[in-house]
Enzyme design. Sequence first.
Site, short mmCIF file in Angstrom:
data_model
loop_
_atom_site.label_atom_id
_atom_site.label_comp_id
_atom_site.label_asym_id
_atom_site.label_seq_id
_atom_site.Cartn_x
_atom_site.Cartn_y
_atom_site.Cartn_z
N HIS A 131 0.87 -1.17 0.00
CA HIS A 131 0.00 0.00 0.00
C HIS A 131 0.91 1.23 0.00
CE1 HIS A 131 -2.78 2.98 1.77
NE2 HIS A 131 -3.77 2.17 1.48
N ASP A 208 2.99 -4.41 8.00
CA ASP A 208 1.78 -3.59 7.86
C ASP A 208 0.60 -4.55 7.99
OD1 ASP A 208 -0.50 -2.39 6.88
OD2 ASP A 208 0.43 -1.63 5.04
N GLN A 211 -4.60 -5.00 6.84
CA GLN A 211 -5.56 -5.93 6.23
C GLN A 211 -5.58 -7.29 6.92
OE1 GLN A 211 -7.73 -5.27 3.79
NE2 GLN A 211 -7.02 -3.16 3.61
N LYS A 234 -10.55 -0.87 10.43
CA LYS A 234 -10.68 -2.08 9.61
C LYS A 234 -10.99 -3.29 10.48
CE LYS A 234 -7.35 -0.48 6.10
NZ LYS A 234 -8.14 0.35 5.22
N CYS A 372 -4.81 2.44 -3.70
CA CYS A 372 -3.61 2.99 -3.05
C CYS A 372 -2.46 1.99 -3.10
CB CYS A 372 -3.88 3.41 -1.61
SG CYS A 372 -5.07 4.74 -1.46
#
Lengths: 414, 147
Positions: A131, A208, A211, A234, A372
């Site tokens: 991302h 990261d 997600q 999220k 993104c």
Amino acid sequence: MSAAAPLAPPLDVERLRADFPILRQKVNGRPLVYLDNGASSQRPLAVIDAERNYAETMHANVHRGVHTLSQRATDAFEAARERVRHFINARSVREVVFTKGTTESINLVAHSFLRPRVQPGDEVLISWLEHHANIVPWQMACEATGAVLKVTPIDRRGELDLDAFQSLLSDRTRLVAMTHVSNALGTVLPVRQIVALAHARGVPVLLDGAQAVPHFALDMQALDCDFYAFSGHKLYGPDGIGVLYGRERLLDAMPPWQGGGDMILSVSFSGTTYNQLPFKFEAGTPHMSGAVGLAAAIDYVDAVGLERIAAWERTLLEYATERLTAIEGLTIIGTARDKASLVSFVLDGVHPHDIGTILDQAGVAIRTGHHCAMPAIEFFGVPATARASFAFYNTRDEVDRLVAAVTAARDMFR
Amino acid sequence: MDLKDLYRDVILDHNKRPRNFGRLEPPAFSARGHNPLCGDQLTVYAVMDGDVVSDVRFDGSGCAISVASASMMTEAVKGRTRAEAEHLYAAIHDLLTRADAPSPPELGKLAALGGVREFPARVKCASLCWHTLQAALQGAAVPVTTE
């Protein structure tokens, strides 16, 4: 409302959906089908009520007052931190820094960890799947320091090339920064192997997790990464709150990145003594109601059960993949063997932006564009994709509505 | 709102078979336009004969609205003076953004873009080519963006 009561497997999706007020509406005359969970998931009543309860009964500034409300707010805020620590199995609350979200968490590490440590020619190793939030902070740090950004390639399935990763790890690599799950393609990366390979070369790893957190149980001690970043919104929690997990030894050695109240022990014009972890990295008044809401979201998710969430999402992913694949002219972008519950696709002769509008008219919300993650999308030679991302509150009927709307879009453009 | 108001037949036709699609080499003027939200990328090329737009083409990729709008734009401005093209641009801008906008007869086929007004997220798709044409006619060096 409290958190959802434990249910016997499988999930009682219809009952869980009742916990999400926003799902009860019609959009453009049709019952809403919300398939943009990868961008932001919806909040259960338990989260909404927790934020409201905080505002109605305990709001004041934290870590400051001797009065009762300030103490209540502080207790709630620090209880939220402990809730996060437990959820990700960090060793200590000193390793849990509250931020605005994943992006801020990564920027904090770029600024306070990477920049002071790199010399011109040193390297930061990322992947083609990142991302923009896990690309641009490193580019900025490299530009400021003369360090070099290296990118691990992917294959046509959208899987990371682990051999290439291994050979890109060099004596100059100062940090590996990788996504846990690709937001554009759904690929789940082999993070344990990535961490092990990097650590074997003495290289720290940032993951990261934006997600990943809604889909898997996390264990920082087992994962053994050095930094882990994620967002509340999220994870069925509020927007504007996120977390940076950091290994205490590393956080301790890092300078603060923003100055202000709460991050100091004492201030005089001859010098300032910084506060201890994690407050050193939390300058200014934090997002207290957000932290309380995030803790409620974690309670909710834990009560539903991440394993059962994962199982249901796997069912939805398989069903959606099978049904979408059967649409003539549709190509799924990102076919990794290990995928989170999202499907990115393109349709011959119909631009993703048009698919998005046509689906919206049918009450179906999806994301269209580059997500993104422009390098990951452009790798497949397309300017954009349509992406349906599923949460545990989605149903097979909703997949059918998606498929019907995509088929209608194709027919309209014939 | 009805999808047929947005995707009128003339728009679907221009999307499928864009007119004046291709590039023109310098000394033609050109400018690039980009809509970062959806990834639309257009380049508009224009040849001026005195004050008249004697040839105009475009290439790139985009959604149906942006491609059809660009295709119809090239048909509409070819052979017009710079002032007439500016006037059309103003009329299109009104058509896309003002509920009470009149639809002047000189718009011709372009009036089909009126349905876009009901889909605010798509207005930038329809206006991208016009911003880009304007930049090309002004000899702008910097790519235009709808953001």
